[in-house]
Design an enzyme around this catalytic site. Structure first.
Site, PDB file in Angstrom:
ATOM      1  N   TYR A  22       0.800  -1.232   0.000  1.00  0.00           N
ATOM      2  CA  TYR A  22       0.000   0.000   0.000  1.00  0.00           C
ATOM      3  C   TYR A  22       0.833   1.283   0.000  1.00  0.00           C
ATOM      4  O   TYR A  22       0.290   2.374  -0.038  1.00  0.00           O
ATOM      5  CB  TYR A  22      -1.008  -0.012   1.153  1.00  0.00           C
ATOM      6  N   ASP A  59       5.262  -7.832  -1.465  1.00  0.00           N
ATOM      7  CA  ASP A  59       4.000  -8.021  -2.192  1.00  0.00           C
ATOM      8  C   ASP A  59       4.252  -8.044  -3.699  1.00  0.00           C
ATOM      9  O   ASP A  59       5.409  -8.129  -4.153  1.00  0.00           O
ATOM     10  CB  ASP A  59       2.979  -6.952  -1.764  1.00  0.00           C
ATOM     11  N   ASP A  60       3.198  -7.966  -4.453  1.00  0.00           N
ATOM     12  CA  ASP A  60       3.222  -7.971  -5.916  1.00  0.00           C
ATOM     13  C   ASP A  60       4.253  -6.960  -6.430  1.00  0.00           C
ATOM     14  O   ASP A  60       4.349  -5.853  -5.908  1.00  0.00           O
ATOM     15  CB  ASP A  60       1.809  -7.577  -6.373  1.00  0.00           C
ATOM     16  N   LYS A  68       1.347 -14.942   1.213  1.00  0.00           N
ATOM     17  CA  LYS A  68       0.052 -14.301   0.940  1.00  0.00           C
ATOM     18  C   LYS A  68      -0.403 -14.834  -0.414  1.00  0.00           C
ATOM     19  O   LYS A  68       0.167 -14.499  -1.451  1.00  0.00           O
ATOM     20  CB  LYS A  68       0.216 -12.784   0.904  1.00  0.00           C
ATOM     21  N   ASP A  74      -2.807 -14.925  -3.287  1.00  0.00           N
ATOM     22  CA  ASP A  74      -3.773 -13.927  -3.742  1.00  0.00           C
ATOM     23  C   ASP A  74      -4.464 -14.372  -5.030  1.00  0.00           C
ATOM     24  O   ASP A  74      -4.008 -15.279  -5.721  1.00  0.00           O
ATOM     25  CB  ASP A  74      -3.037 -12.601  -3.952  1.00  0.00           C
ATOM     26  N   CYS A 115      -6.259 -14.624   0.067  1.00  0.00           N
ATOM     27  CA  CYS A 115      -6.697 -13.285  -0.342  1.00  0.00           C
ATOM     28  C   CYS A 115      -7.368 -13.422  -1.709  1.00  0.00           C
ATOM     29  O   CYS A 115      -6.992 -14.289  -2.490  1.00  0.00           O
ATOM     30  CB  CYS A 115      -5.487 -12.356  -0.400  1.00  0.00           C
ATOM     31  N   ARG A 147      -8.043 -12.841   4.223  1.00  0.00           N
ATOM     32  CA  ARG A 147      -8.501 -11.463   3.992  1.00  0.00           C
ATOM     33  C   ARG A 147     -10.005 -11.519   3.859  1.00  0.00           C
ATOM     34  O   ARG A 147     -10.531 -12.210   2.985  1.00  0.00           O
ATOM     35  CB  ARG A 147      -7.892 -10.940   2.719  1.00  0.00           C
ATOM     36  N   ASP A 154      -9.748  -4.320  -0.486  1.00  0.00           N
ATOM     37  CA  ASP A 154      -8.543  -3.609  -0.045  1.00  0.00           C
ATOM     38  C   ASP A 154      -8.889  -2.310   0.677  1.00  0.00           C
ATOM     39  O   ASP A 154      -9.863  -1.642   0.353  1.00  0.00           O
ATOM     40  CB  ASP A 154      -7.674  -3.240  -1.257  1.00  0.00           C
TER      41      ASP A 154
HETATM   42  C1  9PG Z   1      -1.428  -6.904  -5.435  1.00  0.00           C
HETATM   43  C2  9PG Z   1      -2.670  -6.617  -4.610  1.00  0.00           C
HETATM   44  C3  9PG Z   1      -2.399  -6.619  -3.088  1.00  0.00           C
HETATM   45  C4  9PG Z   1      -3.727  -6.490  -2.344  1.00  0.00           C
HETATM   46  C5  9PG Z   1      -4.659  -7.607  -2.779  1.00  0.00           C
HETATM   47  C6  9PG Z   1      -4.887  -7.502  -4.292  1.00  0.00           C
HETATM   48  O1  9PG Z   1      -8.131  -5.517 -10.216  1.00  0.00           O
HETATM   49  N1  9PG Z   1      -8.659  -5.692  -9.099  1.00  0.00           N
HETATM   50  O2  9PG Z   1      -9.874  -5.691  -8.977  1.00  0.00           O
HETATM   51  C7  9PG Z   1      -7.855  -5.860  -7.953  1.00  0.00           C
HETATM   52  C8  9PG Z   1      -8.433  -6.173  -6.738  1.00  0.00           C
HETATM   53  C9  9PG Z   1      -7.629  -6.323  -5.624  1.00  0.00           C
HETATM   54  C10 9PG Z   1      -6.280  -6.176  -5.723  1.00  0.00           C
HETATM   55  C11 9PG Z   1      -5.686  -5.877  -6.922  1.00  0.00           C
HETATM   56  C12 9PG Z   1      -6.475  -5.718  -8.054  1.00  0.00           C
HETATM   57  O3  9PG Z   1      -5.516  -6.294  -4.581  1.00  0.00           O
HETATM   58  O4  9PG Z   1      -5.879  -7.560  -2.118  1.00  0.00           O
HETATM   59  O5  9PG Z   1      -3.522  -6.561  -0.944  1.00  0.00           O
HETATM   60  O6  9PG Z   1      -1.734  -7.805  -2.707  1.00  0.00           O
HETATM   61  O7  9PG Z   1      -3.638  -7.596  -4.968  1.00  0.00           O
HETATM   62  O8  9PG Z   1      -1.721  -6.893  -6.795  1.00  0.00           O
END
Ligand code: 9PG
Length: 453
Positions: A155, A186-187, A291, A293, A334, A349, A353
């Site tokens: 974040y 993270d990503d 994590k 996701d 997540c 989760r 977010d």
């Molecule tokens: C990394 C993130 C973080 C975050 C996760 C997730 O496109 N979308 O709708 C979308 C939704 C959630 C999102 C990303 C994109 O967040 O919850 O904490 O790890 O991925 O990409």
């Protein structure tokens, strides 16, 4: 693809004037809350959100309510509270619909559900807690483990995070002796979504980072979207048969990172081998917090090598991850289908977010915002300590965070896993003392008491 079964009526409920209905959303980011009967429920605004935020299940009817595997009606005025829930959420999660006509509500479902009646006066949260206990007795084999405290890169840095950013935060956390057990990348460390072991140009050696993290006495965590591949990934290019397919090619798991993304066929032996290799390698690199996701991508409907339900395929995928990492690493789900994940992750989760802005950008409560995270984090508070540790998403302490005291209050009341996601060099006195308090006073993995809604 298996044809969806038709909806059959399962209950007819007489409504009093204060009747309420609870909708359980499909995955982590799907709004889940209760409404006064007659009030329009939260719904997707933009079509792009339907897959990512709402789970691409059957579109809800315009004039009614819909829960995925779970819907509760509290008719008020002396009527029993009625829970309509998936009979076997480890195999099938039917969609449950409810529509009111005058003073009666008809509930229908498109698969096997139980209809459970609770005496008048039971708060919805208690009734949900009781049902969750029953599910837990069947599906949660191990005691729920307390969550470590976490620093997460997302974040503040988002996709542009660099190895230097991680190193800077490790140093501040070490120097200031912050009460954080895990430093989680993270990503952004990987070259493409789907190519998990090829690094982006901003990272050169994950082993160096995990060593550095371990030297501070902390554990190294990493984000992985294990069941997803972007169209630009080497995986999608080299192994199109690993993708879950529909009647007209690969099944879309939505759009993100500026591209189409797809789900993997978790019953394909080569996919299983590949996931084993990925997680084995990440463990060898020194990670022991994951994590996981965009998990919903493993539970889409489509053609699979093995003729099993999408929920069974998804659960076998999570089993595979657990086998590859061993028992000790901590797994945080997540973007995960909620009911199909019970018993398979340590923490979950339970909301969309968080974000520095309090109102979601286009009014869609599946989109990142303070309000989105509070609404659904609270609506799933009954799951904590029964199925997993609830993760309310990270604490953001910056002064630009709108309603930051409200967000802190939410995490303090309904949070189980405590994470922070600021740049640690920016932490001011208020941020530090808030973080220390939340870490010190975090609840154990037992259900919250005194949920009143
Ligand atoms: C990394 C993130 C973080 C975050 C996760 C997730 O496109 N979308 O709708 C979308 C939704 C959630 C999102 C990303 C994109 O967040 O919850 O904490 O790890 O991925 O990409």
């Amino acid at each position: 693809m298996p044809a969806a079964s038709p909806f059959e009526p399962v209950a007819e409920i007489a409504l009093g004037p204060g009747a309420r209905v609870y909708e359980s959303g499909w995955q982590s980011w799907t709004p889940s809350t209760s409404y006064d009967v007659g009030r329009r429920p939260h719904r997707p605004i933009a079509s792009a959100a339907i897959m990512n935020g709402w789970g691409n299940r059957l579109a809800p009817p315009d004039d009614g309510y819909q829960g995925e595997g779970l819907l509760v009606v509290d008719p008020s005025e002396g009527g029993d509270v009625v829970v309509v829930a998936a009979r076997d959420p480890a195999h099938e999660v039917p969609t449950v619909r409810a529509s009111a006509r005058g003073a009666a509500m008809t509930v229908s479902a498109n698969g096997p559900v139980d209809v459970l009646r609770h005496p008048t006066g039971s708060a919805m949260s208690n009734v949900l807690g009781q049902w969750a206990d029953e599910v837990s007795a069947r599906l949660v084999a191990q005691p729920i483990r307390p969550a470590p405290t976490i620093w997460c890169s997302w974040y503040h840095y988002f996709i542009d995070v660099t190895a230097q950013d991680i190193e800077e935060n490790i140093s501040v956390i070490e120097k200031d002796d912050l009460p954080l057990d895990v430093i989680q990348i993270d990503d952004g460390y990987q070259a493409a979504v789907g190519d998990r072991l090829t690094l982006s140009e901003r990272f050169h050696d994950l082993r160096e980072l995990t060593k550095r993290i371990n030297e501070t006495g902390r554990r190294a965590g990493i984000w992985v979207a294990p069941f997803l591949a972007g169209e630009s990934s080497a995986l999608a290019r080299d192994h199109p048969d690993w993708l879950l397919s529909g009647d007209d090619g690969p099944v879309s798991a939505g759009r993100n990172w500026g591209q189409q993304v797809f789900g993997l066929d978790l019953t394909h032996p080569a996919v299983c081998d590949y996931l084993g290799l990925v997680f084995g390698s990440l463990v060898d690199l020194g990670f022991d917090f994951f994590k996981l996701d965009f998990l919903y991508a493993g539970a889409l409907e489509g053609h699979r090598r093995k003729n099993v339900s999408s929920v069974c395929a998804y659960r076998s995928g999570l089993d595979l991850v657990r086998e590859a990492v061993g028992l000790s690493p901590y797994l945080l789900g997540c973007g995960a289908p909620i009911l199909p994940s019970v018993g398979k992750v340590d923490a979950m989760r339970v909301s969309p977010d968080t974000a520095p802005h309090f109102e979601p950008r286009d009014g869609d409560l599946s989109a990142p915002s303070g309000r989105s995270s509070i609404l659904t984090g609270r609506g799933r508070s009954w799951q904590h300590g029964r199925w997993w540790v609830n993760d309310p998403d990270c604490l953001l302490t910056g002064s630009a965070v709108e309603e930051r005291a409200v967000l802190v209050g939410h995490i303090e009341r309904y949070g189980g896993l405590i994470g922070v996601s600021d740049r640690m060099a920016d932490l001011d006195d208020w941020g530090r003392s808030t973080l220390e308090r939340l870490c010190r006073e975090r609840p154990g993995p037992t259900p919250f008491t005194d949920l009143w809604w």
